[in-house]
Design an enzyme around this catalytic site. Structure first.
Site: not given
Ligand code: ADP
Length: 768
Positions: A170, A253, A342, A403, A549
Site C-alpha cells: 500500500n 492497493r 474503503h 476533510r 485491509e
C-alpha cells in the site's frame, strides 16, 4: 505407502472417474497431488479447508461426519476403497459441510482443486460421471443441511492448496505500508511501514509475532524503501524469505479503478495504462500506487501482481445512487459520478461480521461505518454495496479527520470568489484543514479531541457532536435506502476505539430497533477482536469489528489469481456457447395465492414448456397494481413456489411506482410488495417484487466444463447486433438447470440483444 506405479494402476483400473484418462495425464495429476495416510478416526479434511481437495480412497475407507451447531458429531455416510469425496465443494463455493475421518487405516490421494479442474475440462466422460455423482450426493446433502439449517458460508481465511507467499503493498505519497502472508501460516503475518520517505529521518517500523522494531533508515525514494523492506524480510534474523523471487503474489492497493474495474485484476501493461488513466480522478493517490506497482514489478519479478481497487466493491451501486444531478454529459463523457472508497475494508468487516453471527452474508442488510482518518458509511444490501458516503473523491460524506465531507457546493464557489482562492488552495482547505481539525482547532485525532472535550473545550465538544450527528444521519438514510437493517458495524481507529462516538451515533434510535448495551460498548476492545455490543432488546445487531485491509487484499489477490488461472483455461478450451433468453416480466405464485386469485384448488394450465426443465408458462395471467399504475396480463410461470415472487424490469418499476432491489431469484427478504389481481379477487403481498440479477442457469455438468461454481460472478460476451460484454452475471448451478443466460427486457432493449443470441464466458470475476 503405495508406489507411484500402483497409484497409477489403481486410478486407471479401479476408479471409474479416471476411465479413459491417459497414463501420462494420470501421472501429471498424481505428481500435483498429495498421498496421505490416515488412521481410524483421524481427520482427512477439516471443515475450514474450503473446497481444497478431491479425495480418492486408494485403500481402507472413511466416514463422513457432520458437526452439528451444538458441536456434536454425527456419521452421515461411509465410503470405501476407490470411492471419491470432496466433489461437492468443487461446485458449491460453500465450505465442505462435513469432516472426513478414516474408518480404518487408509491411503488417500488428495487432488488439489485447480489441478483437477484443468485435467477435467478436456475429459467429457469424467465430467458426465462426476456430475451424475454430484446429483446424487447433492440431494442427500441438501436434505441433511435442511434438517439442521446449518450455516454454510465460507470462512474468511487465506487458504490455498499449494503454499503461496503473498506480499501486500500500500503505497502512499511518502509511505510504504506492507504485509507478508504465507498461506500455510496465515495467522502469522509480517507487517511493516516505511514512513517519511524522501525526508531526513525515514522510519521503518515492523512487527512480527507480536514483537515490534523501529529503525531509522535512509530512503530518498520508494525504490530505496522497497530495498529496505527486502533487506529486512531476507535478513538472518527473520528469514521470512530467502530472496524476492520466492514471493508468488504481490497484491497492490489501488485507490481508484474508475468504472473499468469492479474486481481485483491481474496487472498487465494494459492494466497499468488503465490505472494511469484513473490518475485523473485520484491525482493524489493513483500515481503513487502506480509507482509502487512499477517498482515492485522490477523487484519481485517472479510474482503475479494484482491490483485490488478501493472503488471496486461499490461498483454494484445503482445509477440513482451514483449519479450526481449534474448535466448527464458530465457522467457519460467525463465519468464524473460517485465511486466510493474503503471498499476493501467494508467488504472485510461485513463478511467477518456475518461469519461471527453465523448468518448468511447474502441474506443480511448491513450498514458498515469505517471511521479512521478517512471515514465512510456503506449500505450493503444482501451482499451488494448499494450506497456509500464517499463519492467522486474521498471528500464527500462524513466529517473526517481533516476533510469536510458533505457541503453545499455554493459554499465552495463563495470561498473561491471572496477569498480569492485558486483550486489548489481550496483543495487544501477541504481536504487538509477541515473536518475534526477544522472544527476543533485542536487536532485531527479523535483521542486528543475527546481529551479536550473532557476539559469542557467548546470546539472539541461541538466537533464530536457534529461528527457523530453526521454518522447518525447517514445511518438513518441508509436504513431508509434499504428498507431496514439487520446489522450495524463500527470499524477503523475511531469506530474500534471510541465508545463515545458509537454511543452518540446510535443513542435514541430504539424506535428503529437499534439499542446498544452501554456496559458492553464501554468495555469493548475493538482493536483486538470482534465485540458484540447489542443490548438484549435490540432487533438490530451492533458489532465492533477490527478491520484488516492488508489481510483482505491478500485474500482478494489469491482469489483473483485462482479466477485468472481458470479464466485462462476457459479461453484455451473451445468456447462453449450459451443461449441467451430475454426474460419478460413474470410472476411465480404460491399455492395459497393461486387459491385466492383463481379460486380454491384451481389448477394452473400449462401453455408452453420453458427451457429450464420442469418450468412452464401458464395460460393464466394476472394484473399487477402498484401505487402509481398497473401492468395487465402478466404471465404466471409454473410450477408453484413456496413464496410468491414478481420479477420486473426498471421501466416497469416506474410504471408501477415501486422501487425494487436487484436480487437473485428466491431472495425476497426486505423487498417491496404490490397488489395482484386475478379473476377471483385481489391480494396484496407484503414483499416479493425484485429486479432479477442477470444470471446463467447451468447444470453440474456445465459448471464442471467451465470450471466454475455456483454463485460465481462471471463476465459474458454476447454476440448480438453490436456485441456487448456484461459484467457481474450470476452463475446458478442446479441439477435441474439447462444452460441459458437470462437478461431482462430493459437490458436487452438497451443493448440490442434478443432471445436466440449467444453468449460466451470471458472470465470469472468474484464470488457473491
Ligand atoms: P486510517 O484511516 O488512516 O487507516 P485508522 O483507522 O488507524 O486510520 O484511524 C486513525 C484515527 O483513529 C486516529 O486519527 C484517531 O483519531 C482514531 N483513534 C485511534 N484510536 C482511538 C481511540 N482509542 N479512541 C478514539 N479514537 C481513536
Amino acid at each position: 505407502m503405495l508406489s507411484r506405479e500402483s497409484v497409477i494402476s489403481i486410478l486407471s483400473e479401479k476408479v471409474e472417474l479416471f476411465k479413459g484418462f491417459s497414463e501420462e495425464k494420470i501421472g501429471i495429476i498424481i505428481d500435483g497431488s498429495k498421498l496421505v495416510t490416515v488412521e481410524e478416526n483421524e481427520a482427512v479434511i477439516e471443515e475450514e479447508e474450503k473446497g481444497r481437495f478431491l479425495g480418492i480412497i486408494l485403500s481402507g475407507g472413511v466416514n463422513i461426519i457432520r458437526v452439528e451447531n451444538d458441536g456434536s458429531r454425527k456419521i452421515i455416510g461411509s465410503l470405501r476403497e476407490y470411492e471419491i469425496f470432496g466433489e461437492i465443494a468443487l461446485m458449491t463455493n460453500e465450505k465442505t459441510v462435513a469432516n472426513v475421518v478414516g474408518s480404518t487405516h487408509s491411503e488417500i490421494l488428495l487432488i488439489p482443486q485447480s489441478m483437477f479442474t484443468k485435467a477435467l475440462m478436456t475429459e467429457p466422460s469424467a465430467i458426465a460421471y462426476l456430475s451424475k455423482l454430484m446429483m446424487k450426493r447433492v440431494s442427500e446433502i441438501s436434505k441433511a443441511s435442511q434438517e439442521t439449517g446449518s450455516y454454510k458460508d465460507g470462512h474468511i481465511t487465506l487458504n490455498s492448496e499449494k503454499r503461496k507467499q503473498i506480499l501486500v503493498i500500500n503505497c502512499g505519497s511518502s509511505s510504504l505500508k506492507y504485509a507478508y502472508y504465507d498461506t500455510y501460516r496465515p495467522d502469522e503475518p509480517f507487517k511493516g511501514i516505511v514512513e517519511r520517505i524522501g525526508e531526513n529521518q525515514t522510519v521503518h517500523k515492523f512487527s512480527y509475532n507480536s514483537q515490534e522494531e523501529k529503525h531509522i533508515i535512509s530512503a530518498s525514494d520508494h525504490k530505496e524503501a522497497f530495498l529496505d523492506v527486502i533487506r529486512i524480510l531476507t535478513s538472518e534474523k527473520f528469514r521470512i524469505i530467502r530472496n524476492p523471487d520466492e514471493i508468488d503474489i504481490v497484491g497492490h492497493r489501488v485507490v481508484h479503478g474508475g468504472e473499468k474495474y469492479n474486481a481485483p485484476t491481474v496487472i498487465t501493461e494494459e492494466v497499468e495504462k488503465e490505472i494511469e488513466k484513473a490518475n485523473l480522478y485520484a491525482p493524489l493517490h493513483n500515481p503513487v500506487n502506480l509507482t509502487g506497482i512499477r517498482e515492485s514489478r522490477q523487484l519481485f519479478r517472479k510474482a503475479v501482481h494484482i491490483a485490488v481497487f478501493d472503488t471496486a466493491f461499490h461498483q454494484t451501486m445503482p445509477p440513482y445512487a451514483f449519479l450526481y444531478a449534474l448535466p448527464y454529459e458530465y457522467y457519460s463523457q467525463k465519468k464524473i459520478r460517485r465511486y466510493g472508497f474503503h471498499g476493501t475494508s467494508h467488504a472485510y468487516v461485513s463478511l467477518k461480521a456475518a461469519e461471527f453471527l453465523k448468518r448468511r452474508y447474502s441474506s443480511l442488510s448491513i450498514i458498515a461505518c469505517h471511521l479512521g482518518n478517512g471515514c465512510s458509511v456503506c449500505a450493503i444490501d444482501h451482499g451488494r454495496s448499494v450506497d456509500t458516503s464517499m463519492g467522486f473523491t474521498p471528500a464527500e460524506g462524513l466529517i473526517m479527520g481533516t476533510r469536510c465531507g458533505d457541503i453545499d457546493p455554493g459554499v465552495l464557489i463563495h470561498i473561491m470568489r471572496n477569498e480569492n482562492m485558486d483550486y489548489n488552495q481550496l483543495d487544501k482547505v477541504i481536504n487538509k484543514f477541515s473536518g475534526l481539525r477544522g472544527i476543533s482547532g485542536i487536532s485531527n485525532d479523535m483521542r486528543e479531541i475527546e481529551n479536550a472535550a473532557n476539559q469542557s473545550d467548546y470546539r472539541a465538544l461541538i466537533a464530536i457532536k457534529s461528527f457523530a450527528y453526521r454518522i447518525r444521519k447517514y445511518i438513518g438514510s441508509y436504513i431508509a435506502a434499504m428498507g431496514g437493517v439487520d446489522l450495524i458495524i463500527f470499524t477503523g481507529g475511531i469506530g474500534q476505539g471510541s465508545a463515545l462516538v458509537r454511543n452518540l451515533s446510535l443513542q435514541g434510535l430504539e424506535f428503529m430497533g437499534i439499542e446498544i448495551d452501554e456496559d458492553l460498548n464501554r468495555s469493548a476492545n475493538g482493536f483486538k477482536q470482534i465485540c458484540d455490543i447489542t443490548s438484549s432488546n435490540s432487533r438490530v445487531k451492533v458489532l465492533v469489528v477490527p478491520t484488516d485491509e492488508e489481510f483482505m487484499i491478500a485474500r482478494e489477490s489469491l482469489e483473483a489469481l485462482r479466477n485468472y488461472e481458470i479464466s485462462q483455461e476457459i479461453s484455451r478450451i473451445k468456447p462453449i456457447p450459451i443461449p441467451v433468453e430475454v426474460s419478460a416480466h413474470h410472476i411465480h405464485l404460491s399455492r395459497g395465492d393461486v387459491d385466492k386469485l383463481f379460486g380454491e384448488g384451481y389448477k394452473l394450465t400449462i401453455d408452453k414448456e420453458l427451457s429450464q426443465p420442469g418450468q412452464y408458462a401458464c395460460k393464466e395471467k394476472v394484473n399487477l397494481i402498484g401505487p402509481k399504475g398497473r401492468i395487465d396480463n402478466v404471465r404466471i410461470l409454473g410450477p408453484e413456489r413456496d413464496k410468491t415472487q414478481v420479477e420486473i424490469a426498471m421501466t416497469e418499476e416506474f410504471r408501477l411506482g415501486i422501487q425494487a432491489p436487484i436480487r437473485a431469484s428466491g431472495d425476497i427478504e426486505g423487498t417491496p410488495g404490490l397488489t395482484i389481481e386475478g379473476p377471483n379477487g385481489k391480494i396484496t403481498i407484503e414483499k416479493g417484487v425484485i429486479l432479477a440479477l442477470r444470471h446463467i442457469h447451468m447444470s453440474f455438468e456445465d459448471a464442471l466444463r467451465f470450471g466454475i461454481k455456483d454463485k460465481d460472478l462471471v463476465q459474458v460476451m454476447v454476440e448480438g447486433e453490436r456485441g456487448i460484454t456484461f459484467d457481474e452475471v450470476l452463475v446458478r448451478v442446479d441439477k435441474n438447470f439447462r444452460l441459458a443466460m437470462h437478461i431482462d427486457t430493459d437490458e436487452a432493449n438497451a443493448s440490442g440483444i434478443k432471445t436466440g443470441d449467444t453468449g460466451f464466458i470471458k472470465s470469472i470475476m468474484r464470488k457473491v
